[in-house]
Design a protein around this motif. Structure first.
Motif, PDB file in Angstrom:
ATOM      1  N   VAL A  59       0.833  -1.210   0.000  1.00 22.38           N
ATOM      2  CA  VAL A  59       0.000   0.000   0.000  1.00 22.38           C
ATOM      3  C   VAL A  59       0.866   1.259   0.000  1.00 22.38           C
ATOM      4  CG1 VAL A  59      -0.238   0.117   2.520  1.00 22.38           C
ATOM      5  CG2 VAL A  59      -2.014   1.079   1.063  1.00 22.38           C
ATOM      6  N   ASN A  60       2.034   1.216   0.627  1.00 21.85           N
ATOM      7  CA  ASN A  60       2.937   2.364   0.605  1.00 21.85           C
ATOM      8  C   ASN A  60       3.430   2.653  -0.813  1.00 21.85           C
ATOM      9  OD1 ASN A  60       2.713   2.711   3.346  1.00 21.85           O
ATOM     10  ND2 ASN A  60       4.672   1.781   3.855  1.00 21.85           N
ATOM     11  N   LEU A  61       3.646   1.592  -1.572  1.00 27.19           N
ATOM     12  CA  LEU A  61       4.153   1.756  -2.935  1.00 27.19           C
ATOM     13  C   LEU A  61       3.073   2.274  -3.876  1.00 27.19           C
ATOM     14  CD1 LEU A  61       6.325  -1.470  -3.014  1.00 27.19           C
ATOM     15  CD2 LEU A  61       7.035   0.876  -2.513  1.00 27.19           C
ATOM     16  N   GLN A  62       1.843   1.851  -3.650  1.00 27.13           N
ATOM     17  CA  GLN A  62       0.723   2.423  -4.413  1.00 27.13           C
ATOM     18  C   GLN A  62       0.642   3.924  -4.148  1.00 27.13           C
ATOM     19  OE1 GLN A  62      -1.903   1.191  -6.588  1.00 27.13           O
ATOM     20  NE2 GLN A  62      -2.265   3.398  -6.733  1.00 27.13           N
ATOM     21  N   MET A  63       0.791   4.315  -2.875  1.00 25.58           N
ATOM     22  CA  MET A  63       0.742   5.733  -2.534  1.00 25.58           C
ATOM     23  C   MET A  63       1.891   6.498  -3.184  1.00 25.58           C
ATOM     24  SD  MET A  63       0.919   7.675   1.163  1.00 25.58           S
ATOM     25  CE  MET A  63       2.588   7.088   1.423  1.00 25.58           C
ATOM     26  N   ILE A  75       1.523   9.781  -5.380  1.00 28.82           N
ATOM     27  CA  ILE A  75       2.186  11.025  -4.983  1.00 28.82           C
ATOM     28  C   ILE A  75       3.006  11.600  -6.143  1.00 28.82           C
ATOM     29  CG2 ILE A  75       4.138  11.858  -3.601  1.00 28.82           C
ATOM     30  CD1 ILE A  75       2.899  10.313  -1.261  1.00 28.82           C
ATOM     31  N   HIS A  76       3.720  10.722  -6.854  1.00 30.00           N
ATOM     32  CA  HIS A  76       4.484  11.195  -8.013  1.00 30.00           C
ATOM     33  C   HIS A  76       3.547  11.645  -9.137  1.00 30.00           C
ATOM     34  CE1 HIS A  76       7.979   9.478  -5.993  1.00 30.00           C
ATOM     35  NE2 HIS A  76       8.719  10.112  -6.873  1.00 30.00           N
ATOM     36  N   HIS A  77       2.467  10.907  -9.322  1.00 32.90           N
ATOM     37  CA  HIS A  77       1.523  11.257 -10.382  1.00 32.90           C
ATOM     38  C   HIS A  77       0.923  12.645 -10.155  1.00 32.90           C
ATOM     39  CE1 HIS A  77      -1.665  10.813 -13.376  1.00 32.90           C
ATOM     40  NE2 HIS A  77      -2.525  11.198 -12.455  1.00 32.90           N
ATOM     41  N   TYR A  78       0.553  12.937  -8.908  1.00 31.75           N
ATOM     42  CA  TYR A  78      -0.067  14.221  -8.593  1.00 31.75           C
ATOM     43  C   TYR A  78       0.938  15.285  -8.132  1.00 31.75           C
ATOM     44  CZ  TYR A  78      -4.779  12.234  -8.929  1.00 31.75           C
ATOM     45  OH  TYR A  78      -5.951  11.667  -9.387  1.00 31.75           O
ATOM     46  N   LYS A  79       2.238  14.921  -8.117  1.00 31.20           N
ATOM     47  CA  LYS A  79       3.305  15.866  -7.725  1.00 31.20           C
ATOM     48  C   LYS A  79       3.070  16.404  -6.307  1.00 31.20           C
ATOM     49  CE  LYS A  79       4.382  17.236 -12.484  1.00 31.20           C
ATOM     50  NZ  LYS A  79       3.596  16.132 -13.096  1.00 31.20           N
ATOM     51  N   LEU A  80       3.022  15.468  -5.361  1.00 29.46           N
ATOM     52  CA  LEU A  80       2.715  15.806  -3.971  1.00 29.46           C
ATOM     53  C   LEU A  80       3.871  15.507  -3.013  1.00 29.46           C
ATOM     54  CD1 LEU A  80      -0.863  14.201  -3.849  1.00 29.46           C
ATOM     55  CD2 LEU A  80      -0.327  16.641  -4.112  1.00 29.46           C
ATOM     56  N   THR A  81       5.082  15.365  -3.523  1.00 29.01           N
ATOM     57  CA  THR A  81       6.185  14.902  -2.677  1.00 29.01           C
ATOM     58  C   THR A  81       6.487  15.836  -1.508  1.00 29.01           C
ATOM     59  OG1 THR A  81       7.776  15.911  -4.224  1.00 29.01           O
ATOM     60  CG2 THR A  81       7.300  13.561  -4.493  1.00 29.01           C
ATOM     61  N   ILE A 104       0.969   6.722   4.895  1.00 33.86           N
ATOM     62  CA  ILE A 104       1.245   8.084   5.356  1.00 33.86           C
ATOM     63  C   ILE A 104       2.528   8.586   4.715  1.00 33.86           C
ATOM     64  CG2 ILE A 104       1.619   9.530   7.392  1.00 33.86           C
ATOM     65  CD1 ILE A 104       0.513   6.881   8.938  1.00 33.86           C
ATOM     66  N   TRP A 105       2.450   9.738   4.081  1.00 40.52           N
ATOM     67  CA  TRP A 105       3.621  10.370   3.458  1.00 40.52           C
ATOM     68  C   TRP A 105       3.825  11.728   4.116  1.00 40.52           C
ATOM     69  CZ3 TRP A 105       7.333   8.994   0.003  1.00 40.52           C
ATOM     70  CH2 TRP A 105       8.082   9.992  -0.586  1.00 40.52           C
ATOM     71  N   ASN A 106       5.003  11.929   4.719  1.00 42.05           N
ATOM     72  CA  ASN A 106       5.267  13.166   5.456  1.00 42.05           C
ATOM     73  C   ASN A 106       6.344  13.992   4.767  1.00 42.05           C
ATOM     74  OD1 ASN A 106       5.307  15.154   7.397  1.00 42.05           O
ATOM     75  ND2 ASN A 106       6.549  13.995   8.851  1.00 42.05           N
ATOM     76  N   LEU A 131       8.223   8.400   3.698  1.00 41.24           N
ATOM     77  CA  LEU A 131       7.206   7.522   4.255  1.00 41.24           C
ATOM     78  C   LEU A 131       7.263   7.589   5.771  1.00 41.24           C
ATOM     79  CD1 LEU A 131       7.503   4.200   2.197  1.00 41.24           C
ATOM     80  CD2 LEU A 131       5.521   5.724   2.267  1.00 41.24           C
ATOM     81  N   PHE A 132       6.101   7.624   6.399  1.00 41.27           N
ATOM     82  CA  PHE A 132       6.049   7.496   7.855  1.00 41.27           C
ATOM     83  C   PHE A 132       5.734   6.040   8.166  1.00 41.27           C
ATOM     84  CE2 PHE A 132       3.852   7.369  11.916  1.00 41.27           C
ATOM     85  CZ  PHE A 132       4.738   8.054  12.729  1.00 41.27           C
ATOM     86  N   ILE A 133       6.683   5.338   8.810  1.00 44.27           N
ATOM     87  CA  ILE A 133       6.505   3.907   9.068  1.00 44.27           C
ATOM     88  C   ILE A 133       6.405   3.571  10.556  1.00 44.27           C
ATOM     89  CG2 ILE A 133       7.647   3.288   6.907  1.00 44.27           C
ATOM     90  CD1 ILE A 133      10.114   2.499   8.596  1.00 44.27           C
ATOM     91  N   GLY A 134       6.615   4.555  11.426  1.00 44.79           N
ATOM     92  CA  GLY A 134       6.501   4.299  12.859  1.00 44.79           C
ATOM     93  C   GLY A 134       7.758   3.714  13.470  1.00 44.79           C
TER      94      GLY A 134
END
Length: 297
Positions: free
Chosen positions: A112-116, A120-126, A143-145, A149-152
Motif C-alpha cells: 500500500v505504501n508503494l501504491q501511494m 504522490i508522483h503522479h499528482y506531484k505531492l512529494t 502516510i507520506w510526510n 514515508l512514515f513507518i513508525g
C-alpha cells in the motif's frame, strides 16, 4: 534493453506478481506480470530471481519488493503476511538472497505504501503531508510526510484496517477480533454479498444495492475511520482508491461528502484536498521502482 543501470520494482500480490524495470531517469522500460502460484511453485526466492532475470541485461542499482505484509523497520524482514502461502523461512531469506544474487541493495515494503508513492508522483505531492486510503481486500492505509514515508517505531504504522472498530465476533486475518476490516473491506463486502445470494455479479453490487442498509453503513464506517486519520494527522491531501472504490458505480462522491461531515472544522476541513487514486494494475510495481531510486544504497 540498453546497457545501463536500472532499478526494479516488484509488487507481490496473492494472485499476481508484477514487475517494473526503470532506468535512472525514471523512464519505465518494462512492465510484466505473472501468476503468483507459478512463481511460488519454484520457491519464492528462485521464482523471483528467474522472473526478474527474464528482463535484464544490465546492472541493477536497487530492488524494492512490495508485499501485503507487515515489514520490519529496517525493511529487510517480513513480520507477517496472512494472504500468501509462503513459509517464514523463505520470507526470511528473501532480501538477503536477492541482494547476493543481483549484487545490489534490496528493500521490502508494504504494498500500500508503494501504491501511494505512485499516486504522490503522479499528482506531484512529494512536498505535502499526504494520507492514502485504499479500500480493497482490506483497508489499506499509508502516510507520506513531506518527502518521506512514515513507518513508525517498528515499521508497522498505518494499519487503519486494524483499529478496533468492527465486529467483535469476527476474527480478522491478523488474529485479533473486531478489526475494522471485519466489517469494512472487500472481504466483508463479499461475505455480505454471498450471504444474500443476489442474482447479479458482485461487480454490480453498488449499482444494484446502493440503498441497502449494509452498503450505507459500510460507507459511514469507511468515512469515520478515514476522517479520524485526517483529524489525527492534519493532512493536506487525502487520496482515495483501491479495488472496491474502482468498482462500477461506487459512490465516491457520497464517501467524500461523509468524510467531510466528520473531518474537524474549520481545519483541516477547509484546506483538505481529496483526490481519487489512479487505477492501474501496475501502479504498485511502478511505485516500487520509483521508491528504489530514492533508497539509500
Amino acid at each position: 534493453m540498453k546497457n545501463e543501470k536500472v532499478v526494479i520494482g516488484v509488487d507481490m500480490g496473492a494472485t499476481h506478481i508484477r514487475i517494473c524495470v526503470m532506468d535512472m531517469r525514471g523512464d519505465v522500460l518494462v512492465t510484466e506480470r505473472k501468476k503468483t502460484s507459478e512463481i511460488l511453485t519454484q520457491g519464492l526466492v528462485h521464482g523471483l530471481i528467474t522472473f526478474c532475470e527474464r528482463f535484464l541485461s544490465t546492472a541493477i542499482e536497487c530492488i524494492v519488493v512490495g508485499l501485503p505484509a507487515a515489514i520490519s523497520a529496517d525493511r529487510k524482514r517480513v513480520l507477517s503476511v496472512p494472504n500468501l502461502s509462503v513459509s517464514q523461512e523463505e520470507l526470511d531469506q528473501l532480501s538477503s538472497s536477492l541482494s547476493q544474487h543481483f549484487h545490489c541493495a534490496v528493500f521490502l515494503e508494504r504494498d500500500v505504501n508503494l501504491q501511494m508513492i505512485y499516486d504522490i508522483h503522479h499528482y506531484k505531492l512529494t512536498d505535502k503531508l499526504v494520507l492514502a486510503a485504499y479500500l480493497g481486500s482490506g483497508m489499506g492505509f499509508a502516510i507520506w510526510n513531506k518527502g518521506h514515508l512514515f513507518i513508525g517505531a517498528h515499521g508497522v504504522a498505518g494499519e487503519l484496517g486494524h483499529i478496533p472498530y468492527g465486529d467483535e465476533d469476527i476474527r480478522c486475518g491478523c488474529g485479533n477480533y473486531g478489526c475494522l476490516e471485519t466489517t469494512c473491506s472487500g472481504i466483508a463486502l463479499k461475505r455480505w454479498f454471498e450471504h444474500n445470494q443476489f442474482d447479479y455479479p458482485i461487480d454490480l453490487i453498488f449499482k444494484k444495492s446502493s440503498q441497502e442498509t449494509f452498503i450505507q453503513d459500510y460507507l459511514v464506517q469507511a468515512a469515520k475511520a478515514i476522517s479520524t486519520a485526517v483529524n489525527l494527522f492534519d493532512s493536506e491531501v487525502l487520496i482515495l482508491g483501491g479495488g472496491v472504490m474502482d468498482m462500477q458505480d461506487f459512490p465516491i462522491e457520497k464517501l467524500k461528502s461523509l468524510i467531510g461531515k466528520y473531518v474537524r472544522k474549520p481545519l483541516p476541513y477547509n484546506e483538505l484536498k481529496i483526490l481519487k487514486a489512479e487505477s492501474s494494475s501496475f501502479n504498485g510495481a511502478i511505485g516500487a521502482a520509483l521508491y528504489a531510486q530514492s533508497c539509500e544504497r
